[in-house]
Design an enzyme around this catalytic site. Structure first.
Site, PDB file in Angstrom:
ATOM      1  N   CYS A 121       0.885  -1.167   0.000  1.00 49.26           N
ATOM      2  CA  CYS A 121       0.000   0.000   0.000  1.00 49.26           C
ATOM      3  C   CYS A 121       0.927   1.223   0.000  1.00 49.26           C
ATOM      4  O   CYS A 121       1.674   1.454   0.945  1.00 49.26           O
ATOM      5  CB  CYS A 121      -0.892  -0.051   1.237  1.00 49.26           C
ATOM      6  SG  CYS A 121      -2.013   1.337   1.351  1.00 49.26           S
ATOM      7  N   CYS A 135     -10.329  10.693   8.100  1.00 47.12           N
ATOM      8  CA  CYS A 135      -9.009  10.186   7.706  1.00 47.12           C
ATOM      9  C   CYS A 135      -7.883  10.879   8.470  1.00 47.12           C
ATOM     10  O   CYS A 135      -7.812  12.102   8.509  1.00 47.12           O
ATOM     11  CB  CYS A 135      -8.842  10.386   6.201  1.00 47.12           C
ATOM     12  SG  CYS A 135      -7.195  10.016   5.620  1.00 47.12           S
ATOM     13  N   CYS A 346      -6.910   1.036   7.003  1.00 47.78           N
ATOM     14  CA  CYS A 346      -7.443   2.093   6.153  1.00 47.78           C
ATOM     15  C   CYS A 346      -7.777   3.364   6.943  1.00 47.78           C
ATOM     16  O   CYS A 346      -8.470   3.309   7.948  1.00 47.78           O
ATOM     17  CB  CYS A 346      -8.705   1.538   5.496  1.00 47.78           C
ATOM     18  SG  CYS A 346      -9.372   2.610   4.282  1.00 47.78           S
TER      19      CYS A 346
HETATM   20 FE1  SF4 Z   1      -6.684  12.351   1.461  1.00 47.97          FE
HETATM   21 FE2  SF4 Z   1      -7.558   9.882   0.909  1.00 47.97          FE
HETATM   22 FE3  SF4 Z   1      -7.434  10.753   3.434  1.00 47.97          FE
HETATM   23 FE4  SF4 Z   1      -9.279  11.791   1.799  1.00 47.97          FE
HETATM   24  S1  SF4 Z   1      -9.149   9.649   2.490  1.00 47.97           S
HETATM   25  S2  SF4 Z   1      -7.943  12.947   3.212  1.00 47.97           S
HETATM   26  S3  SF4 Z   1      -8.136  11.781  -0.136  1.00 47.97           S
HETATM   27  S4  SF4 Z   1      -5.694  10.441   2.065  1.00 47.97           S
END
Ligand code: SF4
Length: 357
Positions: A121, A135, A346
């Site tokens: 990854c 995130c 993730c």
């Molecule tokens: Fe960036 Fe992907 Fe996290 Fe969204 S999910 S803030 S696009 S790293």
């Protein structure tokens, strides 16, 4: 900072060789050392004369940077931390050459072992400017684009380098926000003169920057994963600011113009947030949106990050959601979480480590 050899095409390596007074065929040898033999130093390129290697090393770095830390999960997943220097800004000098200013940062790459494969990854940016609310990478802000060399270094400088079977651009950053360097790295990975990987071994994951996504679909044959997370405009907009500029409907409309019935695959990532995006209204809207498209939906548990007001959906709700989609003809799986105990799952990557390598 010296220029890096890693990431250069045969034509660019030829310019390097000729510029240093080496025979033109030395460029082919350098390409072999870089990409087939995965050399980690210029000195290891033993079929190039000592004088030639000295001239190369005086002007260039190879670009191999060892990880500064590594953590191993109980499930075999490994998370590597790499130091990177990203161009922060550049200014024009009086003689009109460009002077970059660099910022030291770090990125993570995660090696995920499965039965007969080892998937890397890969990160494409230090931080991210897309600001998705769930995130950890988005939380830390943007620190710069990775160079081609920094992207490829994640492949060559890990212990499992020679055993990797697949790569997913799903690490830190939005790969289509650094498309020029990501595309060049994909070219190195898939060219005969490079790693010689089939494009089927590579998947790029994006939140859907429509004009760049079109370029990616036109210019590569690699797989695609799209971060969906919610089919409704207002709700997705709350989670992912990109929705206001490039609504998911436009992303799907574009994807439906391409052929995913053969070797190339498209999947949709759907993190399940309890009470937010996990009821039958969402499943039905998602199914309507994807109708007619050969695709897969991957349901993902939300992995808790500090101060985020979200909870993952319970397993039973996830199973019901999966079944409802499956009953409407959408292939759907619940993805097993990997590396959660080392914050490698993730949405958890942050470019920080406590444990030394
Ligand atoms: Fe960036 Fe992907 Fe996290 Fe969204 S999910 S803030 S696009 S790293």
């Amino acid at each position: 900072m010296k220029e890096k050899l890693l990431g250069k095409t045969p034509e660019e390596l030829k310019e390097v060789a000729v510029g240093l007074g080496l025979p033109a065929f030395a460029s082919r040898q350098v390409a072999q050392w870089l990409y087939s033999k995965k050399a980690r130093s210029i000195d290891a390129m033993t079929n190039i004369s000592r004088n030639g290697r000295e001239r190369l090393a005086a002007a260039f770095d190879l670009g191999a940077v060892p990880p500064s830390a590594c953590q191993a999960s109980a499930d075999g997943t490994k998370k590597y931390l790499f130091p990177v220097r990203c161009p922060k800004s550049f200014r024009q000098t009086t003689d009109s050459s460009e002077l970059y200013e660099y910022e030291d940062s770090s990125v993570e790459a995660v090696m995920i072992p499965e039965d007969d494969r080892k998937t890397l990854c890969v990160s494409s940016q230090a931080g991210c400017r897309m600001g998705c609310k769930f995130c950890m990478t988005g939380r830390q802000g943007f620190h710069g684009n990775l160079s081609v060399s920094d992207i490829l270094n994640q492949f060559i400088s890990i212990e499992e380098s020679g055993e990797l079977t697949n790569a997913v651009f799903m690490g830190m950053g939005e790969p289509l926000d650094n498309y020029v360097n990501v595309k060049k790295a994909i070219d190195v990975l898939t060219s005969d003169w490079g790693f010689a990987w089939s494009p089927k071994r590579i998947t790029l994951s994006t939140i859907g920057i429509v004009p760049v996504l079109k370029k990616y679909l036109d210019e590569t044959r690699c797989h695609l994963a799209v971060s969906m997370h919610d089919p409704f405009d207002d709700e997705r907009g709350e989670l992912m600011p990109i929705q206001k500029k490039y609504p998911i409907e436009d992303v799907i409309r574009l994807i439906k113009q391409y052929d995913f019935t053969g070797q190339r695959r498209v999947s949709f990532e759907y993190i399940m947030f309890s009470g937010m995006n996990d009821d039958k209204r969402h499943a039905d809207a998602l199914s309507r949106m994807l109708r007619g498209l050969e695709c897969r939906v991957n349901l993902i548990r939300f992995h808790k990050i500090p101060d985020a007001p979200f909870l993952t959906s319970p397993d039973l709700i996830m199973e019901k959601f999966r079944d409802r989609l499956s009953n409407q003809g959408i292939t759907c799986t619940i993805r097993a979480s990997r590396g959660e105990d080392i914050s490698a799952a993730c949405g958890m990557l942050a470019g920080k480590h406590n444990q030394s390598y």
